[in-house]
Write a protein that holds these residues in place. Structure first.
Motif, PDB file in Angstrom:
ATOM      1  N   PRO A 121      45.596  37.713  28.720  1.00 48.85           N
ATOM      2  CA  PRO A 121      46.869  37.401  29.371  1.00 48.85           C
ATOM      3  C   PRO A 121      47.608  36.268  28.660  1.00 48.85           C
ATOM      4  N   GLN A 122      48.927  36.307  28.757  1.00 47.58           N
ATOM      5  CA  GLN A 122      49.789  35.291  28.188  1.00 47.58           C
ATOM      6  C   GLN A 122      50.507  34.544  29.297  1.00 47.58           C
ATOM      7  N   ALA A 123      50.629  33.247  29.144  1.00 47.59           N
ATOM      8  CA  ALA A 123      51.368  32.444  30.110  1.00 47.59           C
ATOM      9  C   ALA A 123      52.833  32.842  30.093  1.00 47.59           C
ATOM     10  N   GLY A 124      53.440  32.846  31.287  1.00 43.84           N
ATOM     11  CA  GLY A 124      54.859  33.125  31.398  1.00 43.84           C
ATOM     12  C   GLY A 124      55.228  34.595  31.483  1.00 43.84           C
ATOM     13  N   ARG A 125      54.244  35.482  31.386  1.00 43.49           N
ATOM     14  CA  ARG A 125      54.513  36.914  31.458  1.00 43.49           C
ATOM     15  C   ARG A 125      54.025  37.476  32.790  1.00 43.49           C
ATOM     16  N   TRP A 126      54.800  38.403  33.354  1.00 41.99           N
ATOM     17  CA  TRP A 126      54.397  39.056  34.590  1.00 41.99           C
ATOM     18  C   TRP A 126      53.402  40.187  34.304  1.00 41.99           C
ATOM     19  N   TYR A 127      52.364  40.279  35.156  1.00 40.20           N
ATOM     20  CA  TYR A 127      51.375  41.347  35.092  1.00 40.20           C
ATOM     21  C   TYR A 127      51.218  41.957  36.481  1.00 40.20           C
ATOM     22  N   HIS A 128      50.839  43.223  36.502  1.00 40.71           N
ATOM     23  CA  HIS A 128      50.486  43.867  37.764  1.00 40.71           C
ATOM     24  C   HIS A 128      48.974  44.050  37.801  1.00 40.71           C
ATOM     25  N   LEU A 129      48.332  43.505  38.836  1.00 48.36           N
ATOM     26  CA  LEU A 129      46.877  43.589  38.978  1.00 48.36           C
ATOM     27  C   LEU A 129      46.509  44.411  40.202  1.00 48.36           C
ATOM     28  N   THR A 130      45.475  45.227  40.054  1.00 54.32           N
ATOM     29  CA  THR A 130      44.939  46.000  41.176  1.00 54.32           C
ATOM     30  C   THR A 130      43.421  45.965  41.121  1.00 54.32           C
ATOM     31  N   GLY A 131      42.803  45.723  42.260  1.00 51.32           N
ATOM     32  CA  GLY A 131      41.357  45.832  42.384  1.00 51.32           C
ATOM     33  C   GLY A 131      41.043  46.892  43.428  1.00 51.32           C
ATOM     34  N   THR A 132      40.107  47.792  43.121  1.00 53.33           N
ATOM     35  CA  THR A 132      39.714  48.832  44.080  1.00 53.33           C
ATOM     36  C   THR A 132      38.206  48.833  44.257  1.00 53.33           C
ATOM     37  N   TYR A 133      37.769  49.285  45.447  1.00 53.35           N
ATOM     38  CA  TYR A 133      36.324  49.361  45.711  1.00 53.35           C
ATOM     39  C   TYR A 133      36.009  50.602  46.525  1.00 53.35           C
ATOM     40  N   ARG A 134      34.963  51.331  46.091  1.00 52.74           N
ATOM     41  CA  ARG A 134      34.493  52.531  46.781  1.00 52.74           C
ATOM     42  C   ARG A 134      33.076  52.300  47.278  1.00 52.74           C
ATOM     43  N   GLN A 135      32.882  52.426  48.574  1.00 49.48           N
ATOM     44  CA  GLN A 135      31.593  52.113  49.185  1.00 49.48           C
ATOM     45  C   GLN A 135      30.496  53.101  48.800  1.00 49.48           C
ATOM     46  N   LYS A 136      30.835  54.375  48.615  1.00 49.48           N
ATOM     47  CA  LYS A 136      29.830  55.413  48.402  1.00 49.48           C
ATOM     48  C   LYS A 136      28.923  55.115  47.227  1.00 49.48           C
ATOM     49  N   ASP A 137      29.531  54.693  46.118  1.00 50.29           N
ATOM     50  CA  ASP A 137      28.727  54.401  44.929  1.00 50.29           C
ATOM     51  C   ASP A 137      28.862  52.951  44.478  1.00 50.29           C
ATOM     52  N   HIS A 138      29.409  52.107  45.352  1.00 50.84           N
ATOM     53  CA  HIS A 138      29.579  50.679  45.063  1.00 50.84           C
ATOM     54  C   HIS A 138      30.353  50.460  43.761  1.00 50.84           C
ATOM     55  N   ARG A 139      31.362  51.272  43.555  1.00 50.76           N
ATOM     56  CA  ARG A 139      32.128  51.196  42.309  1.00 50.76           C
ATOM     57  C   ARG A 139      33.369  50.326  42.495  1.00 50.76           C
ATOM     58  N   MET A 140      33.440  49.271  41.699  1.00 53.24           N
ATOM     59  CA  MET A 140      34.621  48.408  41.719  1.00 53.24           C
ATOM     60  C   MET A 140      35.367  48.554  40.396  1.00 53.24           C
ATOM     61  N   ARG A 141      36.693  48.508  40.490  1.00 56.90           N
ATOM     62  CA  ARG A 141      37.538  48.684  39.315  1.00 56.90           C
ATOM     63  C   ARG A 141      38.641  47.630  39.324  1.00 56.90           C
ATOM     64  N   VAL A 142      39.033  47.220  38.133  1.00 59.61           N
ATOM     65  CA  VAL A 142      40.183  46.337  37.976  1.00 59.61           C
ATOM     66  C   VAL A 142      41.171  47.012  37.030  1.00 59.61           C
ATOM     67  N   TYR A 143      42.425  47.013  37.431  1.00 63.00           N
ATOM     68  CA  TYR A 143      43.508  47.595  36.640  1.00 63.00           C
ATOM     69  C   TYR A 143      44.493  46.500  36.247  1.00 63.00           C
ATOM     70  N   VAL A 144      45.024  46.585  35.031  1.00 62.07           N
ATOM     71  CA  VAL A 144      46.056  45.669  34.558  1.00 62.07           C
ATOM     72  C   VAL A 144      47.251  46.491  34.107  1.00 62.07           C
ATOM     73  N   ASP A 145      48.400  46.207  34.706  1.00 65.38           N
ATOM     74  CA  ASP A 145      49.632  46.946  34.403  1.00 65.38           C
ATOM     75  C   ASP A 145      49.441  48.451  34.530  1.00 65.38           C
ATOM     76  N   GLY A 146      48.729  48.856  35.569  1.00 65.32           N
ATOM     77  CA  GLY A 146      48.584  50.261  35.896  1.00 65.32           C
ATOM     78  C   GLY A 146      47.500  50.999  35.150  1.00 65.32           C
ATOM     79  N   ARG A 147      46.788  50.320  34.259  1.00 63.90           N
ATOM     80  CA  ARG A 147      45.752  50.978  33.465  1.00 63.90           C
ATOM     81  C   ARG A 147      44.373  50.416  33.803  1.00 63.90           C
ATOM     82  N   LEU A 148      43.401  51.308  33.880  1.00 62.98           N
ATOM     83  CA  LEU A 148      42.032  50.882  34.146  1.00 62.98           C
ATOM     84  C   LEU A 148      41.551  49.984  33.018  1.00 62.98           C
ATOM     85  N   ALA A 149      41.083  48.789  33.372  1.00 63.42           N
ATOM     86  CA  ALA A 149      40.676  47.817  32.363  1.00 63.42           C
ATOM     87  C   ALA A 149      39.210  47.434  32.468  1.00 63.42           C
ATOM     88  N   GLY A 150      38.573  47.678  33.601  1.00 61.36           N
ATOM     89  CA  GLY A 150      37.169  47.340  33.764  1.00 61.36           C
ATOM     90  C   GLY A 150      36.598  48.028  34.988  1.00 61.36           C
TER      91      GLY A 150
END
Length: 241
Positions: A155-184
């Motif tokens: 990330p760069q200072a001064g720039r806007w980003y869109h962050l999303t975190g999701t979690y699914r209980q069935k398989d304990h899967r957590m995901r992080v998205y940056v600017d609409g793309r899966l990142a981790g």
């Protein structure tokens, strides 16, 4: 005391990386229209704490002020005491969920841990959507487990980003998205039960406020379900209206 200390006490589980691009999540279900992307709570933070979805307006506290944002305004937090309480609780113990926000870091906020969204438990937060100075990137975390945005540029200072975190209980899967793309993505289970509301701009650790966000935040959404990758991309590109 900060969330960083939790990773010393509990063995750190690093991200296993984003799923390969050829692996697709299920497409959006029947509720994948603009109305469903409002979520159970939506706080634009365009110079007020008024909610556009959900029962409660956000109550701002401490060092906060209003500033310009990508959609007309944003909440600026001082990194020391400023935050906002949404008055809304997610069932993070038994149900799938997702959280999202538009964020902007300052140059002073590029070290340490800084949390833009969390939910209060008894002594710690149930989750942390944050910036990790240790990893020099965004992350979606539990106490003792951190999913780093390893597939996104630093990330760069001064720039806007869109962050999303999701979690699914069935398989304990957590995901992080940056600017609409899966990142981790990784498998991890949070053990902290929610006792309070989702808060904007800080975390909770050892019973105290911690890891305040120094920078700007807008368009906070909460969902009582896991967003699909297509929905995350749509939300990142455009607010529901």
């Amino acid at each position: 005391m900060t969330v960083a200390l939790a990773f010393v006490v509990v063995q750190l589980v690093r991200g296993q990386g984003a799923e390969e691009s050829g692996k697709k999540q299920a497409g959006p279900g029947p509720g994948a229209d603009a109305g469903s992307l409002r979520g159970i709570g939506w706080w634009p933070l365009h110079r007020s704490g008024t909610a556009k979805a959900g029962a409660h307006d956000a109550v701002v506290k401490g060092g906060v002020q209003w500033t310009d944002g990508p959609g007309g305004g944003a909440l600026q937090l001082d990194g020391t005491s400023g935050y906002a309480d949404t008055g809304t609780r997610l069932d993070t113990a038994d149900k799938d969920y997702s959280v999202a926000a538009r964020v902007r870091l300052t140059s002073e906020d590029m070290n340490g841990f800084h949390t833009v969204l969390s939910q209060d438990g008894d002594r710690s937060s149930t989750f942390y959507l944050q910036y990790s100075g240790q990893d020099q990137n965004f992350a979606f975390s539990f106490t003792g487990a951190r999913t780093v945005a390893e597939q996104a540029e630093q990330p760069q200072a001064g720039r806007w980003y869109h962050l999303t975190g999701t979690y699914r209980q069935k398989d304990h899967r957590m995901r992080v998205y940056v600017d609409g793309r899966l990142a981790g993505s990784r498998e991890a289970a949070g053990t902290v039960k929610p006792t309070g509301s989702v808060v904007i701009g800080r975390a909770k650790f050892d019973g105290k406020a911690a890891d305040h966000w120094k920078g700007d935040v807008a368009d906070v959404h909460l969902y009582d379900r896991e967003l699909t990758s297509r929905e995350v991309s749509s939300l990142s590109s455009r607010e529901p209206g």
